[in-house]
Scaffold this active site. Structure first.
Site, PDB file in Angstrom:
ATOM      1  N   ASP A   9       0.782  -1.230   0.000  1.00 38.84           N
ATOM      2  CA  ASP A   9       0.000   0.000   0.000  1.00 38.84           C
ATOM      3  C   ASP A   9       0.817   1.284   0.000  1.00 38.84           C
ATOM      4  OD1 ASP A   9       1.072   0.016   2.586  1.00 38.84           O
ATOM      5  OD2 ASP A   9      -0.778  -0.698   3.507  1.00 38.84           O
TER       6      ASP A   9
ATOM      7  N   GLU B 113      -0.098  -9.066  -0.953  1.00 42.19           N
ATOM      8  CA  GLU B 113      -0.749  -8.513   0.246  1.00 42.19           C
ATOM      9  C   GLU B 113      -1.951  -7.645  -0.150  1.00 42.19           C
ATOM     10  OE1 GLU B 113       1.541  -7.528   4.061  1.00 42.19           O
ATOM     11  OE2 GLU B 113       0.646  -5.595   3.574  1.00 42.19           O
TER      12      GLU B 113
ATOM     13  N   GLU C  73      -2.152   5.091   2.716  1.00 44.90           N
ATOM     14  CA  GLU C  73      -2.104   3.665   2.379  1.00 44.90           C
ATOM     15  C   GLU C  73      -3.455   3.089   1.961  1.00 44.90           C
ATOM     16  OE1 GLU C  73       1.448   4.488   5.009  1.00 44.90           O
ATOM     17  OE2 GLU C  73      -0.679   5.011   5.055  1.00 44.90           O
TER      18      GLU C  73
ATOM     19  N   HIS D  13       5.303   5.743  14.133  1.00 37.53           N
ATOM     20  CA  HIS D  13       5.784   6.600  13.048  1.00 37.53           C
ATOM     21  C   HIS D  13       4.700   7.016  12.056  1.00 37.53           C
ATOM     22  CE1 HIS D  13       5.745   2.599  11.218  1.00 37.53           C
ATOM     23  NE2 HIS D  13       5.540   3.228  10.067  1.00 37.53           N
TER      24      HIS D  13
ATOM     25  N   ARG E 166       1.811   8.597   9.781  1.00 35.95           N
ATOM     26  CA  ARG E 166       1.430   9.985   9.567  1.00 35.95           C
ATOM     27  C   ARG E 166       0.152  10.357  10.311  1.00 35.95           C
ATOM     28  NH1 ARG E 166       3.565  12.740   4.871  1.00 35.95           N
ATOM     29  NH2 ARG E 166       5.117  11.460   3.799  1.00 35.95           N
TER      30      ARG E 166
ATOM     31  N   HIS F 106      12.059   6.275  14.014  1.00 39.53           N
ATOM     32  CA  HIS F 106      11.954   6.538  12.575  1.00 39.53           C
ATOM     33  C   HIS F 106      12.708   7.820  12.228  1.00 39.53           C
ATOM     34  CE1 HIS F 106       9.989   7.311   8.665  1.00 39.53           C
ATOM     35  NE2 HIS F 106       9.676   6.030   8.681  1.00 39.53           N
TER      36      HIS F 106
END
Length: 384
Positions: A99, A121, A135, A211, A213, A244
């Protein structure tokens, strides 16, 4: 076909590389395939470390990464770079994973060149286009482009069928379980030396990642504050946080967790170090998608630091619980697993719904069947 099937795997981030590496290797070992690899370099340093661990070489590398890159720059640079690659390589099939922006742009570039796409996936959904962002829309759009859909679980496949997705849908298990055959090793020595000296038996080591967004801002502040409180009230706990590289994440972690005893803020780990750290840890706190699949294979409970997850199978199986992003809830759920052996064992001993380590063979068989090289359609994966 009277020649080898030319399959090009396109990926650009560390999570993609971890899950695609064993598939690239599997295709390369089978005589009916020519396995090619194209990197976008969406994540440069972390991507390169995975390639080294799995001893992979890329035939093409777009090297698109730049400072402060945006979703638009990632997508457009990938599209433009793939023009030359597709014209030169002339693959029979493009494989993309999951994604990311690389996934979407790679699939779109293949569509523009009328090259069939296989989506590894496939079928994960939250049905909230802004969570996870970007994603959820990336994988949904790739679902409309792809010809072959490799769903890790039966529930993922059912999502695709409900959406009337076109193409062949296969249930394969998740390739990350295959990857762990290479990465998890007894007696492993860490490059991050502090990890070689932690007391994994006498202490309760928590591996933390945070991490995403959608957690930027107040959610991340609350998550970090919860972790700080957990450490203060539980003297047996040590937290390892591979931070990250995002400046937003770095600033928040250092401000809230920096300087705390028994909190180790370290650089991002390569896949082998991360898998072996999780294998030695007591508990995983994460907003990562991949860790929700990886940790249960090591019998490690996972608390997901998000409001929802596109991996409901793990929640149904009992290997994962959704902790959300509220400070008090995270503290309460972590406290229960630290202090209640029954609650801990119920998660640690639950059946992992994500695979048996043979997903890559199933995908390779499905591709061979699609191109008419196998008579019988491969059987779908069933969790025990």
């Amino acid at each position: 076909m009277d020649r080898k099937i030319r399959v090009m795997s396109v990926f650009g981030t560390r999570p993609e590389a971890i899950k695609m590496a064993p598939l690239v290797q599997t295709l390369a070992r089978r005589p009916e395939f020519e396995s090619l690899c194209c990197l976008t370099g969406q994540h440069r340093q972390m991507l390169d470390s995975v390639m080294e661990i799995f001893q992979l070489e890329a035939q093409y590398d777009l090297n698109i990464m730049e400072q402060r890159q945006t979703l638009s720059t990632i997508t457009t640079k990938t599209l433009l770079g793939m023009e030359r690659v597709l014209e030169e390589a002339k693959p029979d099939l493009i494989l993309v994973h999951g994604d990311t922006s690389t996934t979407f742009a790679g699939a779109l570039a293949a569509f523009y060149h009328k090259v069939p796409v296989g989506h590894v996936e496939a079928g994960l959904r939250t049905y909230d286009k802004y969570s996870p962002y970007p994603e959820e829309m990336n994988r949904t759009l790739v679902g409309d482009i792809a010809h072959l859909h490799f769903a890790p679980t039966r529930a993922n496949a059912e999502n695709l069928r409900k959406e009337a997705i076109r193409g062949e849908i296969f249930v394969t298990g998740n390739t990350v379980i295959d990857a762990m055959k290479t990465t998890v090793q007894p007696g492993f020595r860490f490059e991050e030396d502090i990890l070689n000296h932690l007391d994994y038996v006498g202490r309760k080591v928590i591996t933390l990642t945070c991490h995403r967004r959608e957690n930027y801002g107040q959610p991340m502040e609350d998550i970090m504050s919860a972790v700080a409180e957990i450490v203060r009230e539980n003297p047996e706990v040590e937290v390892v946080y591979p931070v990250h590289l995002s400046p937003v994440v770095q600033e928040c972690a250092k401000r809230i967790l920096g300087g705390l005893d028994r909190v180790h803020l370290i650089a991002p780990l390569d896949v082998a170090q991360m898998h072996n750290l999780m294998a030695r840890s007591y508990l995983i706190l994460t907003d990562s998608g991949g860790l929700q699949e990886e940790a249960p294979a090591m019998a490690k409970p996972v608390l997901v630091l998000r409001r929802e997850t596109e991996r409901p199978e793990a929640i149904e199986a009992g290997t994962v619980k959704l902790a959300g992003v509220e400070k008090d809830r995270i503290i309460s759920m972590t406290r229960e697993l630290l202090r209640d052996p029954t609650a801990y064992n119920a998660m640690a001993k639950a059946v992992n719904p994500y695979g048996d380590g043979n997903a890559c063979q199933r995908i390779a068989d499905a591709i061979a069947w699609h191109f008419g090289l196998l008579k019988d359609r491969p059987q779908d994966f069933e969790a025990n």
